[in-house]
Design an enzyme around this catalytic site. Structure first.
Site, PDB file in Angstrom:
ATOM      1  N   GLU A 183       0.811  -1.218   0.000  1.00  0.00           N
ATOM      2  CA  GLU A 183       0.000   0.000   0.000  1.00  0.00           C
ATOM      3  C   GLU A 183       0.843   1.266   0.000  1.00  0.00           C
ATOM      4  O   GLU A 183       0.463   2.283  -0.595  1.00  0.00           O
ATOM      5  CB  GLU A 183      -0.950  -0.002   1.208  1.00  0.00           C
ATOM      6  CG  GLU A 183      -2.007  -1.103   1.174  1.00  0.00           C
ATOM      7  CD  GLU A 183      -1.513  -2.456   1.681  1.00  0.00           C
ATOM      8  OE1 GLU A 183      -0.365  -2.519   2.175  1.00  0.00           O
ATOM      9  OE2 GLU A 183      -2.273  -3.442   1.591  1.00  0.00           O
ATOM     10  N   HIS A 238     -14.719  -1.075   3.260  1.00  0.00           N
ATOM     11  CA  HIS A 238     -14.685  -1.875   4.478  1.00  0.00           C
ATOM     12  C   HIS A 238     -14.345  -1.039   5.708  1.00  0.00           C
ATOM     13  O   HIS A 238     -13.657  -1.479   6.622  1.00  0.00           O
ATOM     14  CB  HIS A 238     -13.699  -3.030   4.338  1.00  0.00           C
ATOM     15  CG  HIS A 238     -14.119  -4.074   3.329  1.00  0.00           C
ATOM     16  ND1 HIS A 238     -14.425  -3.757   2.029  1.00  0.00           N
ATOM     17  CD2 HIS A 238     -14.277  -5.411   3.437  1.00  0.00           C
ATOM     18  CE1 HIS A 238     -14.758  -4.869   1.372  1.00  0.00           C
ATOM     19  NE2 HIS A 238     -14.689  -5.892   2.216  1.00  0.00           N
TER      20      HIS A 238
END
Lengths: 317, 281
Positions: free
Chosen positions: A61, A112
């Site tokens: 990420e 999420h």
């Protein structure tokens, strides 16, 4: 009171996917990056339509955020996709230096978020991301409430120049905002008119606020429900106008009360118009495994909790 | 053929700039800056194809990203002396209301800087992103980047390094300043990294060595070789062996001047070893 119809439960992340698909067709500068969660983020269609503009970065990420920052140089508009936890806390310094401080036009799209991620548990259920992102100078922070609004927001942020954090979720929830809505960043949406209490909600808690308003209406309490999809910049005027009429406020969010929407609202009120406020939010805690409904019940993030908070705040008027 | 003497003269002037900048504010990072003076001068004067005026998008020109932002003195000096902003502005380094922040940033709109750096390990990713956009734009120009060797201890580098080879980002030349020093001491003492060459090769990069990274001819030759290796499906890494503090004898071969400014007396000695060539700012 004005009521809203759920046209069928849908997940907000699919709204993001649909918005991204639309952008792929209409804006050739839009590129998308994903860190090994294409299916979860509903980015499959964009990838299939525009393989040359889609970048699978693997489970990395930090690199994804940096790549996105670099891709803006030359005019691309990168949309990054991963879970909210990995979109913020894991890469905070990358966002801070390479994106926010560097004024890069990156759209950080986070699925999420919050407890409704469910069974995966607290490692994945970030309840601190709104706070993390709203503290970054220049960062726009958006938390959409349903499928239609998430789709509209996804399309809208491509036209906004500057870094944006777009927060949405995993479960299928009520879809009740108009399909053809005009999403205006920073502009609150007043959903119901009321005189007794203002309920300012964001994300999944907006539908719960509408459900609470119905219950309250049956009790003879008229609630003004405001959908704050943009937490930063906050629509101060909409909040102040409403509380001048109602005299009290309940804020509702799927986030820690520290650093969330509630604190932003409290700041506006403290500065301009001190007003009794109750917070429907998590109480400085981590989440845990469970179904979304069980978790929202246990941590007090549903219509019942909003009704109770309203009863409390009314006594403080 | 480039006029090496002109480049050498500019390098000497850049060294004076570096020393005077950090001395004035009694802070900054002279060691790594001095070590990379020849590289920056060569890059901006000879190697990069760049437009005279600055444009953030940099379409149709080569781009440079400085990952180890603490060597901002050499970056600022060379940018100013390459025409991006007035040389006099070097007077404002690290002062309040300056565009020349302690670490480079785009925030104040300083021409020549395309991303903030200073928090280490982020430059590979950003440079790779810019390289990907060049490909999308069918822009055949290259992306250059510079990284410290100690900086390679940051994990994000290796995410980017892995990505680059996997995605055939072959329009990038990333240079590692192998000076063997970091703030707390020699890299071999702080956190030995083994063979940097072997690591890059294992990650699928083409590696070019420049054994004397303080020799302009060697830099020009090595970078020309690196450039000839672009466009062949693999990212290119240059291992530039430099001496931290190069050009000021008491600052050389030590980490002591990584983040320390010279006092008046030390400045005088440093300047005496680098005679004014193009005029001080």
């Amino acid at each position: 009171m004005k009521t809203y119809t759920n046209t069928g439960n849908k997940d907000t992340r699919s709204g993001f996917g649909a918005g991204l698909t639309e952008l792929g067709k209409t804006n050739e500068n839009v590129v998308a990056l994903c860190a090994d969660l294409i299916g979860s983020l509903k980015m499959d269609e964009f990838k299939a339509n525009h393989p040359e503009r889609f970048f699978q970065v693997g489970i990395a990420e930090a690199n994804m955020i940096g790549l996105a920052a670099g891709m803006t140089i030359g005019g691309k508009i990168p949309f990054t996709g991963t879970f909210a936890n990995f979109s913020t806390g894991r890469v905070y310094d990358q966002i801070r230096q390479s994106v926010a401080y560097s004024d890069k036009n990156v759209k950080i799209c986070a699925s999420h978020a919050g407890l409704t991620l469910g069974e995966d548990g607290a490692t994945h259920q970030i309840l601190e991301d709104i706070g993390l992102m709203k503290m970054l100078p220049g960062m726009t922070v958006i938390n959409t409430c349903d499928y239609n609004q998430t789709k509209a927001a996804t399309i809208a942020i491509a036209k906004h120049h500057g870094p944006v954090y777009l927060r949405f979720g995993r479960p299928k929830v009520a879809n009740f905002t108009p399909e053809d809505q005009n999403f205006e960043i920073g502009k609150a949406v007043q959903l119901t008119e009321g005189n007794d209490v203002t309920i300012v909600a964001t994300g999944h808690l907006v539908w719960e606020a509408l459900e609470a308003a119905k219950t309250l209406n049956d009790q003879g309490i008229s609630a003004e429900v405001i959908n704050i999809h943009t937490i930063k910049p906050l629509d101060d005027k909409a909040i102040l106008d409403s509380v001048s009429k109602t005299g009290c406020v309940v804020t509702a969010e799927e986030h820690n009360y520290l650093g969330g929407l509630g604190e932003s609202v409290a700041r506006v009120l403290a500065q301009h118009q001190p007003t009794p406020q109750e917070f429907v939010a998590t109480n400085d805690t981590f989440g845990e495994s469970g179904t979304p409904a069980q978790l929202m019940e246990k941590y007090g993030l549903n219509a019942n909790a909003i009704v109770k908070a309203t009863e409390t705040v009314l006594k403080r008027k | 053929m480039p006029n090496t003497q002109q480049l050498q003269d500019l390098t000497t002037q850049v060294r004076r700039d570096i020393l005077r900048m950090v001395h004035k504010v009694n802070s900054g990072h002279p060691g790594g800056s001095l070590g990379c003076a020849e590289f920056f001068v060569s890059l901006y004067q000879e190697i990069m194809e760049r437009n005279d005026s600055f444009d953030m998008d940099g379409i149709g020109e080569d781009l440079f990203f400085l990952s180890n932002g603490h060597i901002s003195p050499v970056f600022y000096s060379v940018l100013a002396r390459s025409g991006y902003f007035p040389v006099d502005e070097l007077n404002t380094f690290r002062l309040i209301d300056s565009r020349l922040q302690g670490h480079p940033t785009t925030h104040e709109g300083l021409p020549g800087v395309r991303v903030a750096s200073g928090s280490l390990g982020q430059g590979f990713s950003v440079a790779l992103g810019a390289a990907e956009t060049k490909k999308l734009n069918n822009d055949n120009h290259l992306v250059y980047s510079l990284h410290g060797d100690g900086e390679l201890q940051e994990g994000q580098n290796w995410e980017g390094i892995m990505y680059a080879a996997a995605n055939n980002v072959d329009n990038i030349i990333s240079t590692i300043d192998l000076n063997g020093q970091q703030i707390d001491g020699a890299t071999d003492d702080v956190l030995p990294m083994g063979s940097v060459r072997a690591k890059f090769e294992a990650f699928g990069w083409t590696v070019v060595d420049i054994e004397n990274g303080n020799d302009i001819d060697a830099i020009l030759k090595g970078m020309a070789e690196a450039k000839s290796l672009t466009g062949k499906g693999k990212p290119v890494c240059v291992l530039l062996k430099t001496v931290m503090g190069n050009g000021v004898d008491f600052m050389m071969h030590t980490h002591a001047w990584h983040g320390k400014a010279p006092n008046d007396e030390q400045l005088a000695i440093g300047l005496s070893q680098n005679t004014e060539t193009l005029g001080d700012y």
